[in-house]
Scaffold this motif. Structure first.
Motif, PDB file in Angstrom:
ATOM      1  N   UNK A 142       0.849  -1.196   0.000  1.00  0.00           N
ATOM      2  CA  UNK A 142       0.000   0.000   0.000  1.00  0.00           C
ATOM      3  C   UNK A 142       0.880   1.240   0.000  1.00  0.00           C
ATOM      4  N   UNK A 143       0.341   2.320  -0.531  1.00  0.00           N
ATOM      5  CA  UNK A 143       1.070   3.580  -0.570  1.00  0.00           C
ATOM      6  C   UNK A 143       0.073   4.726  -0.655  1.00  0.00           C
ATOM      7  N   UNK A 144       0.517   5.887  -0.252  1.00  0.00           N
ATOM      8  CA  UNK A 144      -0.324   7.071  -0.380  1.00  0.00           C
ATOM      9  C   UNK A 144       0.053   7.822  -1.652  1.00  0.00           C
ATOM     10  N   UNK A 145      -0.938   8.457  -2.248  1.00  0.00           N
ATOM     11  CA  UNK A 145      -0.720   9.324  -3.402  1.00  0.00           C
ATOM     12  C   UNK A 145      -1.134  10.728  -2.977  1.00  0.00           C
ATOM     13  N   UNK A 146      -0.285  11.698  -3.275  1.00  0.00           N
ATOM     14  CA  UNK A 146      -0.495  13.061  -2.790  1.00  0.00           C
ATOM     15  C   UNK A 146      -0.564  14.048  -3.947  1.00  0.00           C
ATOM     16  N   UNK A 147      -1.535  14.955  -3.865  1.00  0.00           N
ATOM     17  CA  UNK A 147      -1.647  16.066  -4.810  1.00  0.00           C
ATOM     18  C   UNK A 147      -1.342  17.356  -4.061  1.00  0.00           C
ATOM     19  N   UNK A 148      -0.462  18.191  -4.619  1.00  0.00           N
ATOM     20  CA  UNK A 148      -0.087  19.460  -3.993  1.00  0.00           C
ATOM     21  C   UNK A 148      -0.356  20.611  -4.950  1.00  0.00           C
ATOM     22  N   UNK A 149      -0.867  21.703  -4.387  1.00  0.00           N
ATOM     23  CA  UNK A 149      -1.121  22.898  -5.188  1.00  0.00           C
ATOM     24  C   UNK A 149      -1.089  24.124  -4.290  1.00  0.00           C
ATOM     25  N   UNK A 150      -0.215  25.059  -4.595  1.00  0.00           N
ATOM     26  CA  UNK A 150      -0.126  26.331  -3.871  1.00  0.00           C
ATOM     27  C   UNK A 150      -0.009  26.139  -2.356  1.00  0.00           C
ATOM     28  N   UNK A 151       0.830  25.194  -1.944  1.00  0.00           N
ATOM     29  CA  UNK A 151       1.078  24.987  -0.524  1.00  0.00           C
ATOM     30  C   UNK A 151       0.054  24.123   0.186  1.00  0.00           C
ATOM     31  N   UNK A 152      -1.001  23.721  -0.491  1.00  0.00           N
ATOM     32  CA  UNK A 152      -2.015  22.842   0.091  1.00  0.00           C
ATOM     33  C   UNK A 152      -1.868  21.449  -0.505  1.00  0.00           C
ATOM     34  N   UNK A 153      -2.316  20.431   0.238  1.00  0.00           N
ATOM     35  CA  UNK A 153      -2.180  19.069  -0.260  1.00  0.00           C
ATOM     36  C   UNK A 153      -3.339  18.198   0.201  1.00  0.00           C
ATOM     37  N   UNK A 154      -3.546  17.125  -0.533  1.00  0.00           N
ATOM     38  CA  UNK A 154      -4.540  16.123  -0.186  1.00  0.00           C
ATOM     39  C   UNK A 154      -3.986  14.758  -0.534  1.00  0.00           C
TER      40      UNK A 154
END
Length: 232
Positions: free
Chosen positions: A116-128
């Motif tokens: 298992x692994x996490x996938x991260x989206x980042x934009x303008x200092x924010x992330x999910x």
């Protein structure tokens, strides 16, 4: 000459009077109109900076060798979608899955080994983030709750001919719970405007072919939802 001078003085007086009137914020109305004419200070005219990033689905389970798609929903502080912001994707453990393709707010991952692994989206200092589980066997059969709604995001996109656009289908049951692991089929209403370049479960990539308007529709268990693409 006296008449010209009188007219000029009258015009000046009118301008001063306009600026002396105040709006609710205490600004001169004349100045407020000048500021608001740019459109930037009018609430709701365009989204502000990215305030939140939500990755959908929250989790997905695939078999080794399969692909999984994720979508980043970007919102400003008022909850307005921010579609023009840059997004960077990353995977916590690239030995479990690697990024096969990034398409703005969408990403396609290829499962490499069990784990298992996490996938991260980042934009303008924010992330999910979201979770990807890779199993050596196909994912278990979906639960009994059937698909009640299909929502395609973004609801509308504009691209130039030759460019690509990605869409993501969020599936929910009658109680509003997000469903995953369901079969999703994609169609485009006008193949002369756009064609499907690749479908990866709940994510689809379409290629803009010619100028015009087309609907991009996702269907699952008898329910469907659509987004639109405008090609210029």
């Amino acid at each position: 000459m006296k008449g010209v001078l009188t007219a000029a003085l009258a015009a000046t007086a009118l301008a001063v009077a306009a600026c002396s009137e105040r709006d609710g914020a205490g600004r001169p109305l004349g100045l407020a109109a000048a500021v608001d004419s740019s459109g930037d200070s009018i609430p709701g005219r365009k989204p502000g900076p990215v305030a939140s990033v939500t990755v959908s689905p929250e989790s997905a389970t695939v078999a080794v060798g399969d692909s999984a798609g994720f979508f980043a929903d970007l919102r400003d502080a008022a909850g307005t979608p921010a579609r023009d912001a840059n997004v960077r994707w990353s995977v916590a453990d690239p030995t479990v899955a690697h990024i096969e393709g990034e398409f703005g707010q969408s990403v396609i991952l290829r499962a490499l080994r069990r784990g298992s692994t996490t996938v991260t989206a980042r934009s303008h200092g924010k992330s999910g983030t979201a979770l990807l589980v890779v199993d050596s066997l196909p994912p278990p059969p979906p639960p009994g709750d059937s698909v009640a709604t299909v929502e395609v995001t973004p609801s509308a996109d504009t691209v130039a001919a030759g460019d690509s656009a990605s869409f993501f289908a969020t599936l929910r049951d009658a109680n509003g719970n997000i469903l995953s692991g369901r079969a999703v089929s994609w169609t485009v209403s006008d193949s002369s405007v756009a064609r499907i370049e690749g479908a990866f479960g709940q994510t689809v990539l379409v290629r803009a072919v010619g100028a015009g308007f087309a609907l991009v529709t996702a269907s699952s268990e008898g329910k469907s939802g659509s987004g639109s693409v405008l090609v210029r």
